[in-house]
Write a protein that holds these residues in place. Structure first.
Motif, mmCIF file in Angstrom:
data_model
loop_
_atom_site.group_PDB
_atom_site.id
_atom_site.type_symbol
_atom_site.label_atom_id
_atom_site.label_comp_id
_atom_site.label_asym_id
_atom_site.label_seq_id
_atom_site.Cartn_x
_atom_site.Cartn_y
_atom_site.Cartn_z
ATOM 1 N N PRO A 108 0.835 -1.208 0.000
ATOM 2 C CA PRO A 108 0.000 0.000 0.000
ATOM 3 C C PRO A 108 0.866 1.253 0.000
ATOM 4 O O PRO A 108 1.928 1.295 0.609
ATOM 5 C CB PRO A 108 -0.792 -0.131 1.321
ATOM 6 N N VAL A 109 0.401 2.246 -0.727
ATOM 7 C CA VAL A 109 1.133 3.508 -0.806
ATOM 8 C C VAL A 109 0.914 4.290 0.484
ATOM 9 O O VAL A 109 -0.220 4.620 0.844
ATOM 10 C CB VAL A 109 0.665 4.330 -2.019
ATOM 11 N N THR A 110 1.996 4.542 1.194
ATOM 12 C CA THR A 110 1.919 5.272 2.449
ATOM 13 C C THR A 110 2.182 6.748 2.183
ATOM 14 O O THR A 110 3.231 7.101 1.642
ATOM 15 C CB THR A 110 2.951 4.734 3.457
ATOM 16 N N PRO A 111 1.249 7.633 2.541
ATOM 17 C CA PRO A 111 1.457 9.054 2.260
ATOM 18 C C PRO A 111 2.602 9.616 3.086
ATOM 19 O O PRO A 111 2.860 9.157 4.203
ATOM 20 C CB PRO A 111 0.120 9.687 2.652
ATOM 21 N N PRO A 112 3.323 10.599 2.552
ATOM 22 C CA PRO A 112 4.413 11.203 3.317
ATOM 23 C C PRO A 112 3.879 11.959 4.538
ATOM 24 O O PRO A 112 2.748 12.449 4.544
ATOM 25 C CB PRO A 112 5.068 12.148 2.303
ATOM 26 N N LEU A 113 4.720 12.059 5.548
ATOM 27 C CA LEU A 113 4.338 12.791 6.751
ATOM 28 C C LEU A 113 4.412 14.290 6.497
ATOM 29 O O LEU A 113 5.270 14.775 5.763
ATOM 30 C CB LEU A 113 5.263 12.408 7.902
ATOM 31 N N THR A 114 3.507 15.044 7.117
ATOM 32 C CA THR A 114 3.438 16.489 6.931
ATOM 33 C C THR A 114 3.485 17.183 8.284
ATOM 34 O O THR A 114 3.630 16.549 9.341
ATOM 35 C CB THR A 114 2.143 16.874 6.202
ATOM 36 N N PHE A 115 3.337 18.506 8.247
ATOM 37 C CA PHE A 115 3.351 19.309 9.468
ATOM 38 C C PHE A 115 2.223 18.897 10.422
ATOM 39 O O PHE A 115 2.332 19.056 11.636
ATOM 40 C CB PHE A 115 3.227 20.788 9.109
ATOM 41 N N ALA A 116 1.139 18.327 9.871
ATOM 42 C CA ALA A 116 0.026 17.900 10.715
ATOM 43 C C ALA A 116 0.429 16.793 11.680
ATOM 44 O O ALA A 116 -0.228 16.580 12.702
ATOM 45 C CB ALA A 116 -1.146 17.437 9.846
ATOM 46 N N SER A 117 1.529 16.093 11.385
ATOM 47 C CA SER A 117 1.976 15.020 12.272
ATOM 48 C C SER A 117 2.336 15.542 13.658
ATOM 49 O O SER A 117 2.255 14.816 14.643
ATOM 50 C CB SER A 117 3.193 14.309 11.659
ATOM 51 N N ARG A 118 2.740 16.803 13.715
ATOM 52 C CA ARG A 118 3.145 17.360 15.007
ATOM 53 C C ARG A 118 1.984 17.433 15.980
ATOM 54 O O ARG A 118 2.184 17.353 17.201
ATOM 55 C CB ARG A 118 3.747 18.754 14.801
ATOM 56 N N TRP A 119 0.781 17.570 15.482
ATOM 57 C CA TRP A 119 -0.373 17.763 16.353
ATOM 58 C C TRP A 119 -1.152 16.477 16.578
ATOM 59 O O TRP A 119 -2.197 16.496 17.222
ATOM 60 C CB TRP A 119 -1.277 18.843 15.760
ATOM 61 N N LYS A 120 -0.665 15.394 16.048
ATOM 62 C CA LYS A 120 -1.318 14.112 16.286
ATOM 63 C C LYS A 120 -0.868 13.516 17.620
ATOM 64 O O LYS A 120 0.156 13.917 18.180
ATOM 65 C CB LYS A 120 -1.001 13.128 15.153
#
Length: 251
Positions: free
Chosen positions: A135-147
């Motif tokens: 499965p294609v895993t999307p790249p991590l973004t700035f939103a990862s900081r708030w997860k």
């Protein structure tokens, strides 16, 4: 014996169908055929034995079939779809030789070789068609900081300080997707870069990145995730700022 009996022909057809089914199941599990291709000449030897009246070929064919089924590296893991080009060429060659059989030229060697080529080519084509891609895993973004983040029980990253900055190394033994990092205590967001200055979205096992910290920084925070997974991980590292190293008191 110059021809096949019906029970033997049915038995060989069942063996071929079983092996092709095994290739398909392995491809669905992202395993590519390797040593298991010995099944094709093995079935060719089993087919050739009664035509030449050489019983020893039964032993050769059975041995190759067992090797193809039970060898530890009969199938190998792969992250890419098996190439269909060479199986297609092999299939065409086998079909070309098989035309002689259909025209009544029942040379035992041509019959066995064409059957082996057709079987090997068909197996390669089925492996390419049945392969289930990762499965294609999307790249991590700035939103990862708030997860919501997790901290692994065992560190997956280590940090070493030098005059250049903080050297971040992947010690997890697997690839890690990098989201970004920030000096401890600061509301910042920087991309993870190699020592050469190139931004990286994935840090391979053992690969190193350079975080350009300064003398007043006292730690780093790195947001990342495994190459195959959605959970965001957070790596924390703290130290006494080099600018205040002389004021440190050891207890």
């Amino acid at each position: 014996m110059d021809s096949l009996s019906l029970p033997l022909a049915v038995t060989l057809a069942v063996l071929a169908a079983y092996w092709l089914g095994r290739v398909i199941r392995a491809a669905r599990s992202r395993l590519a055929p390797r040593v298991t291709y010995w099944a094709a000449p093995g079935l060719g030897a089993l087919l050739l034995a009664p035509m030449l009246d050489v019983p020893a070929l039964f032993g050769v064919g059975a041995g190759l079939m067992l090797l193809a089924d039970y060898w530890p590296h009969a199938f190998v893991p792969t992250r890419t779809r098996p190439a269909p080009a060479w199986p297609l060429v092999v299939t065409v060659l086998g079909a070309g030789l098989g035309m002689n059989v259909l025209q009544g030229r029942t040379d035992p060697w041509i019959t066995a070789i064409s059957a082996a080529l057709l079987l090997a080519g068909l197996a390669g084509l089925l492996a390419a068609a049945a392969y289930r891609p990762w499965p294609v895993t999307p790249p991590l973004t700035f939103a990862s900081r708030w997860k919501t983040v997790t901290t692994p029980d065992w560190p997956e990253l280590t940090v070493t300080l030098s005059e250049q900055g903080a050297h971040l190394r992947n010690v997890s033994g697997r690839a890690l997707r990098m989201a970004g990092w920030s000096p401890a205590g600061l509301n910042a967001w920087y991309p993870v870069r190699t020592p050469a200055g190139e931004a990286v979205q994935e840090l391979a096992a053992g690969q190193e990145a350079l975080l350009p910290v300064h003398g007043h920084d006292h730690g780093v925070r790195v947001w990342y995730a495994p190459a195959r997974g959605e959970a965001t991980h957070l790596f924390r590292a703290d130290w006494t700022p080099t600018a205040h190293a002389e004021d440190r008191v050891l207890n």
